[in-house]
Design a protein around this motif. Structure first.
Motif, mmCIF file in Angstrom:
data_model
loop_
_atom_site.group_PDB
_atom_site.id
_atom_site.type_symbol
_atom_site.label_atom_id
_atom_site.label_comp_id
_atom_site.label_asym_id
_atom_site.label_seq_id
_atom_site.Cartn_x
_atom_site.Cartn_y
_atom_site.Cartn_z
ATOM 1 N N LYS A 346 -6.165 6.159 -19.500
ATOM 2 C CA LYS A 346 -5.947 6.981 -18.390
ATOM 3 C C LYS A 346 -4.085 7.192 -18.399
ATOM 4 N N GLY A 378 -0.258 7.621 -3.681
ATOM 5 C CA GLY A 378 -1.457 6.797 -3.611
ATOM 6 C C GLY A 378 -0.958 4.965 -5.018
ATOM 7 N N ALA A 379 0.156 4.586 -5.086
ATOM 8 C CA ALA A 379 1.105 4.030 -6.004
ATOM 9 C C ALA A 379 -0.614 2.745 -6.408
ATOM 10 N N LEU A 384 0.812 3.561 -12.162
ATOM 11 C CA LEU A 384 1.737 4.723 -12.005
ATOM 12 C C LEU A 384 2.946 4.729 -12.553
ATOM 13 N N LYS A 406 -0.815 3.500 1.131
ATOM 14 C CA LYS A 406 -1.413 3.397 2.547
ATOM 15 C C LYS A 406 -1.746 1.688 2.480
ATOM 16 N N ASN A 407 -2.585 1.499 1.254
ATOM 17 C CA ASN A 407 -3.095 -0.052 1.178
ATOM 18 C C ASN A 407 -2.233 -0.904 1.279
ATOM 19 N N SER A 432 3.046 3.287 3.614
ATOM 20 C CA SER A 432 2.764 4.104 4.390
ATOM 21 C C SER A 432 1.812 5.485 4.065
ATOM 22 N N CYS A 463 -4.219 15.148 0.993
ATOM 23 C CA CYS A 463 -3.778 14.332 0.645
ATOM 24 C C CYS A 463 -2.245 14.791 0.614
HETATM 25 C C1 LIG Z 1 -7.914 6.059 -7.565
HETATM 26 S S1 LIG Z 1 -6.677 4.902 -6.565
HETATM 27 C C2 LIG Z 1 -5.290 5.116 -7.844
HETATM 28 C C3 LIG Z 1 -4.568 3.966 -7.810
HETATM 29 C C4 LIG Z 1 -3.092 3.566 -8.652
HETATM 30 N N1 LIG Z 1 -2.276 5.010 -8.827
HETATM 31 C C5 LIG Z 1 -4.026 4.109 -10.513
HETATM 32 O O1 LIG Z 1 -4.424 4.956 -10.813
HETATM 33 O O2 LIG Z 1 -4.479 2.366 -10.570
HETATM 34 C C6 LIG Z 1 -6.131 5.748 -4.979
HETATM 35 C C7 LIG Z 1 -5.129 5.209 -4.180
HETATM 36 O O3 LIG Z 1 -4.517 6.243 -3.632
HETATM 37 C C8 LIG Z 1 -4.036 5.415 -2.648
HETATM 38 N N2 LIG Z 1 -4.547 6.867 -1.087
HETATM 39 C C9 LIG Z 1 -5.594 6.784 -1.124
HETATM 40 N N3 LIG Z 1 -5.034 7.697 0.189
HETATM 41 C C10 LIG Z 1 -3.908 7.742 0.574
HETATM 42 C C11 LIG Z 1 -2.664 7.783 0.821
HETATM 43 N N4 LIG Z 1 -2.799 9.241 2.260
HETATM 44 N N5 LIG Z 1 -1.553 7.739 1.269
HETATM 45 C C12 LIG Z 1 -0.810 6.543 0.553
HETATM 46 N N6 LIG Z 1 -2.028 5.588 -0.204
HETATM 47 C C13 LIG Z 1 -2.928 6.301 -0.623
HETATM 48 C C14 LIG Z 1 -5.444 4.524 -2.175
HETATM 49 O O4 LIG Z 1 -5.488 3.054 -1.384
HETATM 50 C C15 LIG Z 1 -5.755 3.790 -3.555
HETATM 51 O O5 LIG Z 1 -4.767 3.006 -3.882
#
Ligand SMILES: C[S@@+](CC[C@H](N)C(=O)[O-])C[C@H]1O[C@@H](n2cnc3c(N)ncnc32)[C@H](O)[C@@H]1O
Length: 649
Positions: A346, A378-379, A384, A406-407, A432, A463
């Motif tokens: 990925k 959504g890091a 990424l 945001k987590n 945020s 989002c």
């Molecule tokens: C599927 S995970 C992917 C994490 C990482 N980027 C990876 O590829 O391993 C999605 C991430 O996006 C974050 N996320 C989802 N919605 C969000 C939002 N509205 N604002 C910020 N972060 C968000 C989640 O908390 C999660 O950490």
């Protein structure tokens, strides 16, 4: 003695059985077959001459049943591990002859009660005589209501004349034995302890027709000695199509049972015998008459490719229903991030996409003067961010990164990663929700991975609509689009697992599942597509799609238990990522498929299409799907108003 070893594979298909004749001396039957190399016997439990109506009763209900010896002739573990009870083949519960019909009912109940008393794992029921088997099914259904854990294997010949599709009127007594099975299981309300033993004959139906059975509860395949061909050295072997079928059975935990008489008399030299039979002394070998058939089946088992490591790891997830993640409403746990991060494929795809976007954005002559602003929204714990920085290094482009997450728990780890890697001057961490972050500048590239098994089901559209405020007008979103797909499937195991909850909510829920014992009945079709950035004036993430699936005519009729869903995403230009079976990114394991069940399975006949409707609905606090079937019959609309299953905004 199992057919062979396959690393990590502990499925039942390692064991091979043999069908035997009735014999009073069960210990001897078992001993000779086990020492002959078989793992279990499929043996009649009752003298075939026994008829209840012939028993001279003295009028008292306490008369002793004459049909079986004592349960003490074998140990409990021998009964349960090495014997499948074969129900008398003379029984005919739909006979016009009342005496035979009543005898059949009594004998069936006595035999199953006896098998159940012996704690056998399964009993083999004689084949239904066509689709008109109402009384047989009624008696079996009665028995199923009070049965312990035993499985009832309904014997069904694997046959379907090629031309019966032409002639498939509802009242036509089809030569397609799937119809027999289907009538029987419908009468028994899809009972989970009713399964199938397929009789494999020398001619096989088409590949599509065979494929249907892999979504049905087939437990055993009985291969007759007259199905085997003879190789140049006189040994039994199977046609290429039969070989592929048997390998398919092994891969689906379906056990092989050899049946019939020795038809290949091999004249083996003593050394050959010894080589084939290493565990025995050459002298005094009592070679099992069917040993050469067993050896051939063992050879087919052993020559299968070993399961790849990832497949081995995922064995426990096969056909196991899981609730989809809610990464927006819930905070993911460390273990979940850990699993994501193992999927290097990925991140390689993302890195390739970012490379291409950087090269398009910044020409070589400006590589050292222009800094690209890239935001990972959504890091998570940063993979990424790492992939983006590696892309910058690979392309020689300058990068400034914002990592928005945001987590708060993932943000803790992000901070430590940035410090550990010495990225403090390049990466800014923003704790945020991207939908409400007030960005200090605009991004050239927005990188996100908010995709669920069905693409938009983890609310990537909502989002990213919120995040595109801080993307430059000519900025790039990675992914730039994603599309969901569905296809109708036979999936009796999944259906029964959903049904076991005995409520509506579970039937109106979508599940993430590693599909294995399913039959994919028609090619998948696209459902909803989302494109980013989306500058249309009437932005709306609600969707509706009607799809028509045609099941290939040579499949015959098939049962649709639900819809399998997938996605395919375009990250940037020709770099894509997805799980739709024909487009799937090789060796990527971050996503299993999604399964939308039907409350009542739908039988689709050749030539009559399956019409499926799908909605994506949006409310102020949630997004949900509704789905229904309108042809060949009407289903209720599932999950109206998101009453059972929804994704929180
Ligand atoms: C599927 S995970 C992917 C994490 C990482 N980027 C990876 O590829 O391993 C999605 C991430 O996006 C974050 N996320 C989802 N919605 C969000 C939002 N509205 N604002 C910020 N972060 C968000 C989640 O908390 C999660 O950490």
């Amino acid at each position: 003695m199992p057919l062979g070893q396959r690393a990590g594979d502990k499925s039942d298909s390692r064991y091979c059985g043999v069908e035997t004749e009735f014999d009073d001396d069960m210990p001897q039957v078992l001993a000779s077959n086990i020492s002959g190399g078989f793992d279990f016997v499929v043996a009649p439990l009752m003298d075939p001459t026994y008829r209840p109506s012939l028993v001279k009763s003295d009028g008292s209900s306490a008369s002793v049943l004459p049909f079986a010896g004592s349960d003490l002739i074998l140990s409990p573990s021998q009964w349960s591990s090495h014997v499948v009870g074969k129900i008398s083949s003379w029984i005919d519960l739909d006979s016009e002859d009342e005496v035979l019909r009543i005898d059949s009912e009594i004998a069936l109940k006595q035999e199953i009660a006896w098998a159940s008393h012996l704690s056998l794992q399964a009993c083999l029921l004689p084949p239904p005589r066509g689709t008109s088997c109402g009384n047989y099914a009624r008696c079996v259904n009665q028995i199923l209501q009070g049965l312990n854990n035993m499985q009832l294997w309904l014997r069904v010949p694997l046959e379907k004349p090629d031309d019966d599709a032409m002639d498939a009127s509802p009242n036509h007594l089809s030569g397609d034995s799937w119809e027999w099975w289907n009538s029987f299981r419908l009468l028994c309300e899809h009972h989970s302890q009713l399964s199938i033993a397929l009789d494999i004959l020398s001619s096989l139906p088409s590949a599509n027709s065979l494929g249907r059975w892999f979504g049905e509860p087939v437990r055993a395949a009985i291969v007759h000695t007259n199905t085997f061909l003879t190789n140049a050295r006189g040994y039994p072997c199977l046609s290429k199509r039969h070989q592929r079928l048997i390998t398919g059975f092994f891969n689906h935990s379906i056990q092989i049972v050899i049946s019939g008489k020795l038809l290949h008399s091999i004249t083996m030299g003593i050394s050959e015998l010894a080589a084939n039979h290493a565990e025995n002394d050459v002298e005094g070998i009592h070679r099992h008459p069917l040993r050469s058939y067993l050896d051939y089946v063992g050879y087919l088992y052993q020559r299968m490719d070993p399961l790849p490591e990832q497949e081995r790891f995922e064995l426990g997830y096969r056909d196991f229903l899981q609730s989809p993640l809610q990464p927006l409403m819930d905070n993911l746990e460390a273990q979940t991030y850990e699993t994501f991060e193992k999927d290097t494929v990925k991140y390689i795809q993302y890195q390739r996409a970012v490379c291409k976007a950087l090269l398009d954005r910044v020409p070589d002559e400006k590589a050292s003067s222009v800094t690209t602003v890239l935001m990972v929204v959504g890091a998570g714990r940063g993979p990424l961010v790492r992939a983006s920085l590696q892309a910058a290094e690979e392309t020689g482009r300058r990068l400034k990164v914002y990592a928005v997450e945001k987590n708060p728990n993932a943000v803790v780890t992000l901070h430590s990663l940035v410090k550990l890697e010495g990225w403090e001057n390049i990466v800014t961490i923003i704790s945020s929700d991207m939908r409400c972050w007030d960005a200090p500048e605009k991004a050239d590239i927005l990188v996100s991975e908010l995709l669920g098994s069905f693409g938009d089901n983890e609310l990537s559209p909502e989002c990213l609509d919120g995040a595109q405020r801080f993307l430059k007008q000519d900025g790039i979103s990675i992914p730039s689009s994603y599309t969901s797909f569905i296809q109708p499937v036979t999936a009796s195991k999944l259906y029964n697992d959903v049904k076991s909850h005995k409520d509506l909510v579970h039937f109106e829920t979508a599940y993430v599942v590693k599909l294995h014992s399913v039959a994919r009945l028609a090619p998948s079709q696209p459902v909803f597509t989302f494109t980013h950035p989306n500058y249309s004036t009437n932005k709306n993430n609600q969707r509706y799609k009607k799809l028509r699936f045609e099941i290939p005519a040579d499949t015959g009729s098939a049962m649709v238990h639900g819809l399998a869903g997938y996605f395919d995403a375009t990250l940037y230009k020709d770099v894509h990522l997805g799980i739709e079976p024909t487009l799937a990114t090789p060796n990527m394991f971050s996503w299993f498929a999604i399964f939308f069940p039907l409350r009542t399975p739908v039988c689709v006949q050749p030539g009559s299409p399956l019409d499926v409707h799908f909605w994506r609905c949006c409310g102020s606090s949630k997004v949900w799907y509704e789905w229904c079937i309108t042809s060949p019959c009407q289903s209720p609309i599932n999950n109206s108003n998101g009453r059972s299953y929804w994704v929180g905004l």
